[in-house]
Design a protein around this motif. Structure first.
Motif, short mmCIF file in Angstrom:
data_model
loop_
_atom_site.label_atom_id
_atom_site.label_comp_id
_atom_site.label_asym_id
_atom_site.label_seq_id
_atom_site.Cartn_x
_atom_site.Cartn_y
_atom_site.Cartn_z
N THR A 90 0.82 -1.21 0.00
CA THR A 90 0.00 0.00 0.00
C THR A 90 0.85 1.26 0.00
O THR A 90 1.99 1.28 0.49
CB THR A 90 -0.93 0.00 1.23
N LEU A 91 0.28 2.32 -0.54
CA LEU A 91 0.92 3.64 -0.50
C LEU A 91 0.53 4.43 0.74
O LEU A 91 1.04 5.54 0.95
CB LEU A 91 0.56 4.42 -1.77
N ARG A 92 -0.37 3.90 1.54
CA ARG A 92 -0.76 4.58 2.78
C ARG A 92 0.35 4.44 3.83
O ARG A 92 1.02 3.42 3.89
CB ARG A 92 -2.07 3.98 3.31
N ARG A 93 0.51 5.46 4.67
CA ARG A 93 1.61 5.47 5.62
C ARG A 93 1.13 5.88 7.02
O ARG A 93 0.30 6.79 7.16
CB ARG A 93 2.71 6.45 5.17
N VAL A 94 1.70 5.22 8.02
CA VAL A 94 1.49 5.57 9.43
C VAL A 94 2.79 6.21 9.91
O VAL A 94 3.79 5.52 10.14
CB VAL A 94 1.13 4.33 10.27
N THR A 95 2.80 7.51 10.06
CA THR A 95 3.99 8.27 10.42
C THR A 95 3.95 8.66 11.90
O THR A 95 2.93 8.46 12.58
CB THR A 95 4.06 9.55 9.57
N PRO A 96 5.03 9.23 12.42
CA PRO A 96 4.98 9.71 13.81
C PRO A 96 3.84 10.69 14.07
O PRO A 96 3.31 10.74 15.18
CB PRO A 96 6.35 10.38 13.99
N GLN A 117 -6.16 -0.57 7.93
CA GLN A 117 -6.32 0.25 6.73
C GLN A 117 -5.46 1.52 6.75
O GLN A 117 -5.38 2.21 5.73
CB GLN A 117 -7.79 0.64 6.57
N GLN A 118 -4.82 1.82 7.85
CA GLN A 118 -4.08 3.08 7.94
C GLN A 118 -2.77 3.05 7.16
O GLN A 118 -2.24 4.09 6.78
CB GLN A 118 -3.81 3.44 9.40
N GLY A 119 -2.21 1.85 6.91
CA GLY A 119 -1.04 1.77 6.05
C GLY A 119 0.21 1.29 6.76
O GLY A 119 0.17 0.80 7.90
N ARG A 120 1.35 1.42 6.09
CA ARG A 120 2.64 0.92 6.58
C ARG A 120 3.22 1.85 7.65
O ARG A 120 3.22 3.09 7.49
CB ARG A 120 3.61 0.78 5.42
N ILE A 121 3.74 1.26 8.69
CA ILE A 121 4.41 2.01 9.75
C ILE A 121 5.80 2.40 9.25
O ILE A 121 6.54 1.56 8.71
CB ILE A 121 4.51 1.16 11.03
N THR A 122 6.18 3.66 9.45
CA THR A 122 7.39 4.18 8.81
C THR A 122 8.59 4.33 9.74
O THR A 122 9.73 4.41 9.26
CB THR A 122 7.12 5.56 8.17
N ALA A 543 10.57 -0.28 -3.62
CA ALA A 543 11.32 0.54 -2.67
C ALA A 543 10.62 0.45 -1.32
O ALA A 543 9.39 0.49 -1.24
CB ALA A 543 11.37 1.98 -3.15
N PRO A 544 11.36 0.30 -0.23
CA PRO A 544 10.73 0.19 1.09
C PRO A 544 9.82 1.38 1.40
O PRO A 544 10.01 2.48 0.86
CB PRO A 544 11.92 0.13 2.04
N ALA A 545 8.86 1.14 2.28
CA ALA A 545 7.88 2.18 2.62
C ALA A 545 8.52 3.38 3.30
O ALA A 545 7.91 4.46 3.36
CB ALA A 545 6.80 1.58 3.52
N SER A 546 9.72 3.20 3.82
CA SER A 546 10.41 4.29 4.51
C SER A 546 11.89 3.93 4.59
O SER A 546 12.25 2.76 4.69
CB SER A 546 9.83 4.46 5.92
N PRO A 547 12.77 4.93 4.59
CA PRO A 547 14.20 4.63 4.77
C PRO A 547 14.54 4.21 6.20
O PRO A 547 15.67 3.80 6.47
CB PRO A 547 14.88 5.97 4.41
N HIS A 548 13.58 4.28 7.10
CA HIS A 548 13.82 3.97 8.51
C HIS A 548 13.47 2.53 8.86
O HIS A 548 13.51 2.16 10.04
CB HIS A 548 13.02 4.92 9.40
N LEU A 549 13.13 1.71 7.87
CA LEU A 549 12.77 0.32 8.15
C LEU A 549 14.02 -0.55 8.22
O LEU A 549 15.00 -0.31 7.52
CB LEU A 549 11.85 -0.22 7.06
N LEU A 550 13.95 -1.59 9.05
CA LEU A 550 14.98 -2.62 9.08
C LEU A 550 14.36 -3.95 8.71
O LEU A 550 13.17 -4.19 8.97
CB LEU A 550 15.61 -2.74 10.48
N SER A 551 15.15 -4.82 8.12
CA SER A 551 14.66 -6.17 7.83
C SER A 551 14.56 -6.97 9.12
O SER A 551 15.18 -6.63 10.14
CB SER A 551 15.62 -6.88 6.86
#
Length: 756
Positions: A90-96, A117-122, A543-551
């Motif tokens: 999804t293109l939806r994002r859960v940001t701070p 439904q809010q999206g990926r945690i960034t 591309a990952p949902a955020s540059p702050h993600l770790l595997s």
């Protein structure tokens, strides 16, 4: 373009009901797939992503564990697989900013549907003790918090490390290695709640807790029995295999309390004729009462024995043990008791027997409808008895087929995610890493909840999943989680578990299957094992949902370095940088993974060895396949009560809710419905469309209530009812579990109905 997430929870007060459908897939499935994908990903991203699902150079679907054949379709996915991919990509994002706007109390009041439904945690977020909402935290500080809590424990066994089935082989191997180097076998997993009963039964009877068939075996079978399973919703790609078997002349018996569209007719979206007409799948539908399966298979075994020249005497003599005791018990099977237990008629059972006797190659498939009862293990053993009688294990087109639900749940167990590990596995692990693994058994899911409830466990760490949403006895489980000093969840998206926390809590966002994974040595891939023992690579392309993600491997490796420090000689930094080094270690520890890196580099991967299937060798205590002779059990339900099974809607996968409809069952716009046979409803005074509370009854006398369910008159088996989980998990007592496996008995809940 993708659409924005819902601002508020949708109203579910008045679900609409239409007649159930009698065919699965077809044009509606295509339309619904494209609608969900477009809403989450947009048109261009949908095409770029879905064409990589389950391809040899693509990524493994994060949904079910059904295998792929060597020849792949361009669109090698089903409707629910596409939903799973769309939710992750999804293109939806859960940001701070989202967490700043929504305090914990607000999240706790939201439905699982809204949260997802809010999206990926960034970014990683932290709930300090006494705070009312999550706040951003650096990765370094997050691992320091975990280290602080784990080091403060008086025993490593006060920590619980839970694994969801989506976790890759590499991450799972590192996770269990860390837990054991830390000093505990508290490694519960989602299998404890689903196919643990299958593993318990199969390990005892054939010596390996996995299915014995391949996709090609299904295509070659003459008879396929599908028991306690709804493939049209839970494993839709299985319908293609059933269709191919039918086209080759196979017969299919469906054994289930509810008629399901997917086993009635399959409209294959891969062909124009399939979409228009479809293929009728079921030749005989046995609408069994909930929990009556053991009685059915026991009587069938008696009838096979009585049929004369109907057993494979050479196979029984050379490869089995315990036949005489089993045969004596089977001959005591009683027609009247079986008809009472099953709700079936004598002609129906005789028809099933005739199909069994006519088949030279029989496969029995099953899922939660067999595994989540008190007598689940005994039931699956009885299934194995039937196959042993006929010599239907270890030859093409025949065998056992427990259909695993979650992608790589089987692989995680192979990698050592198990609270009761085999001594040989621990010996190999210790030799490879120069550690001393604990030998005492750890907590499974139910025992973990009890330990948290009773103060025996203080830190809970979840590698994926939605533990609170998936587990039984919701009020007890949530109270137990809130007693923890720290709860940690490695997640891609929000779910109920993030709103039910210990005194402190962390959410650690991770890469998904669809995401590119680039580490210090370059682009990585991970591996998974499907339901039939095939191991293959999975490579994300987005591309990952955020540059702050770790595997997930990186999260485990960095946590291990923070917790274990210089006392650990394990090369955690090397493992994070290059997953091939992890696979090299797996190859030296786990049987069947020799030369892992070279073999998994081949397109399609490789198949793990399976002694009963490959050479009719049974690695049990007796050295043979074991017949068993457990007493027949089935649920007894008091007058004025029904036996409830919890199940999924078509718009969900496990606890992930994609929408509020159950298209095949004719239900739209809401999930709080209870399906009751019209005759039972009449006797209980439950009008169609009326509302009722469901109250479960258990030996502890505790009232467990699920309020406000719309009554739906539905053609389920008499004496039975059905409703969706996780909404009805509150009704399942924590102590109501399967013998031997300790799996929650979520398919055997005695309920009464209370109307305002």
């Amino acid at each position: 373009m993708a659409t924005k997430p819902p601002a508020g929870d949708p109203v579910q007060d008045a679900p609409q009901v239409a007649p159930p459908q009698h065919a699965a897939a077809g044009l509606p499935a295509i339309g619904h797939t494209l609608k969900i994908a477009q809403e989450q990903m947009g048109i261009a991203r949908t095409a770029r992503t879905l064409l990589k699902v389950n391809q040899k150079n693509g990524f493994d679907c994060p949904g079910c564990a059904w295998p792929e054949g060597d020849k792949r379709h361009t669109a090698e996915f089903c409707e629910n697989g596409a939903k799973a991919v769309a939710e992750e990509a999804t293109l939806r994002r859960v940001t701070p900013a989202f967490f700043a706007e929504h305090p914990l109390a607000d999240l706790a009041d939201r439905s699982g549907y809204w949260l997802g439904q809010q999206g990926r945690i960034t970014e990683p977020v932290y709930l300090p003790e006494g705070a009312d909402r999550y706040e951003p935290i650096s990765w370094e500080r997050a691992f320091a918090v975990i280290a602080e809590e784990l080091r403060a424990l008086s025993s490593p066994d006060e920590a619980v490390f839970y694994t969801s089935g989506r976790t890759s082989n590499e991450a799972a191997f590192l996770f269990q290695l860390f837990a054991r180097e830390f000093g505990t076998n508290n490694l519960p997993d989602c299998s404890n709640m689903c196919h643990e009963s299958s593993g318990s039964a199969l390990n005892e009877t054939i010596g390996i807790g996995k299915g014995s068939v391949s996709l090609e075996d299904l295509h070659q079978a003459e008879l396929i029995i599908v028991a306690g399973q709804n493939p049209g919703t839970n494993h839709p790609r299985m319908l293609s295999a059933l269709e191919k078997a039918k086209q080759a002349g196979a017969k299919i018996i469906s054994v289930n309390p509810l008629p399901e569209a997917g086993t009635e007719r399959f409209k294959n979206p891969q062909s124009p004729l399939g979409m228009l007409k479809g293929t009728a799948l079921t030749d005989l539908f046995l609408q069994i009462r909930i929990g009556g399966d053991q009685a059915l298979f026991r009587l069938l075994n008696k009838l096979v024995l009585d049929a004369g020249d109907a057993t494979d005497e050479a196979f029984i003599r050379e490869h089995t043990h315990g036949y005489e005791e089993f045969a004596a018990a089977a001959k005591e099977a009683d027609w009247d008791e079986t008809l009472t237990a099953t709700g079936l008629t004598r002609p129906e059972i005789e028809s099933a027997l005739a199909m069994i006797l006519a088949s030279r190659r029989t496969i029995v498939c099953w899922a939660m409808g067999l595994t989540q009862h008190k007598h689940a293990v005994a039931t699956i053993r009885e299934v194995v008895n039937l196959l042993l009688l006929r010599g239907d294990i270890g030859r093409p087109g025949a065998g056992v087929c427990p259909v695993r639900g979650h992608s790589n749940v089987q692989g995680d167990r192979t990698m050592g995610i198990f609270e009761r590990p085999a001594p040989a596995f621990l010996d190999a692990l210790d030799r490879e890493f120069a550690i001393t693994s604990p030998r005492a058994h750890g907590f499974d899911v139910v025992r973990a909840i009890q330990a948290l409830r009773d103060g025996e466990a203080k830190v809970f760490f979840a590698m994926g999943g939605n533990f609170v949403g998936a587990t039984p006895d919701t009020d007890v489980t949530e109270a137990a989680m809130r007693r923890a000093s720290l709860t940690v969840h490695v997640s891609t998206k929000l779910n109920r578990s993030h709103a039910v926390t210990g005194r402190r809590a962390l959410i650690l966002p991770t890469l998904g299957r669809t995401d590119k994974d680039v580490q210090a040595s370059g682009k990585q891939f991970v591996t998974v094992e499907d339901s039939m023992g095939m191991v293959h690579a999975s490579r994300g392309n987005l591309a990952p949902a955020s540059p702050h993600l770790l595997s997930e491997p990186a999260i485990v490796a960095r946590m291990a370095r923070a917790v274990l420090g210089k006392a650990s000689a394990t090369p955690w930094e090397e493992f994070e940088a290059d997953y091939a080094t992890v696979r090299d270690r797996i190859a030296r520890v786990v049987p069947g993974f020799e030369d892992f890196n070279a073999r998994v580099a081949r397109p399609g991967g490789f198949q793990l060895p399976h002694a009963p299937r490959d050479e009719r060798r049974f690695p049990t205590k007796t050295g043979k396949a074991n017949f068993t002779a457990a007493p027949v059990e089935y649920p007894r339900v008091p007058a004025g009560r029904l036996l409830l099974q919890t199940l999924r809607s078509h718009d969900q996968y496990n606890t992930t809710i994609y929408g509020l409809d159950d298209r095949y069952r004719g239900i739209t716009g809401g999930r709080r419905v209870v399906m009751v046979h019209p005759d039972d409803a009449a006797e209980l005074g439950l009008a169609d469309g009326s509302y009722t509370d469901l109250v479960s009854e258990w030996t502890d006398g505790v009232e467990r209530r699920a309020p406000g369910f719309r009554v739906v008159h539905y053609p389920t088996a008499r004496g039975c009812a059905a409703a969706y989980y996780p909404e009805t998990n509150v009704l399942v007592p924590l102590d109501s579990t399967a013998d031997t496996s300790n799996t929650p008995a979520s398919k055997s809940v005695v309920v009464r109905f209370e109307q305002a």
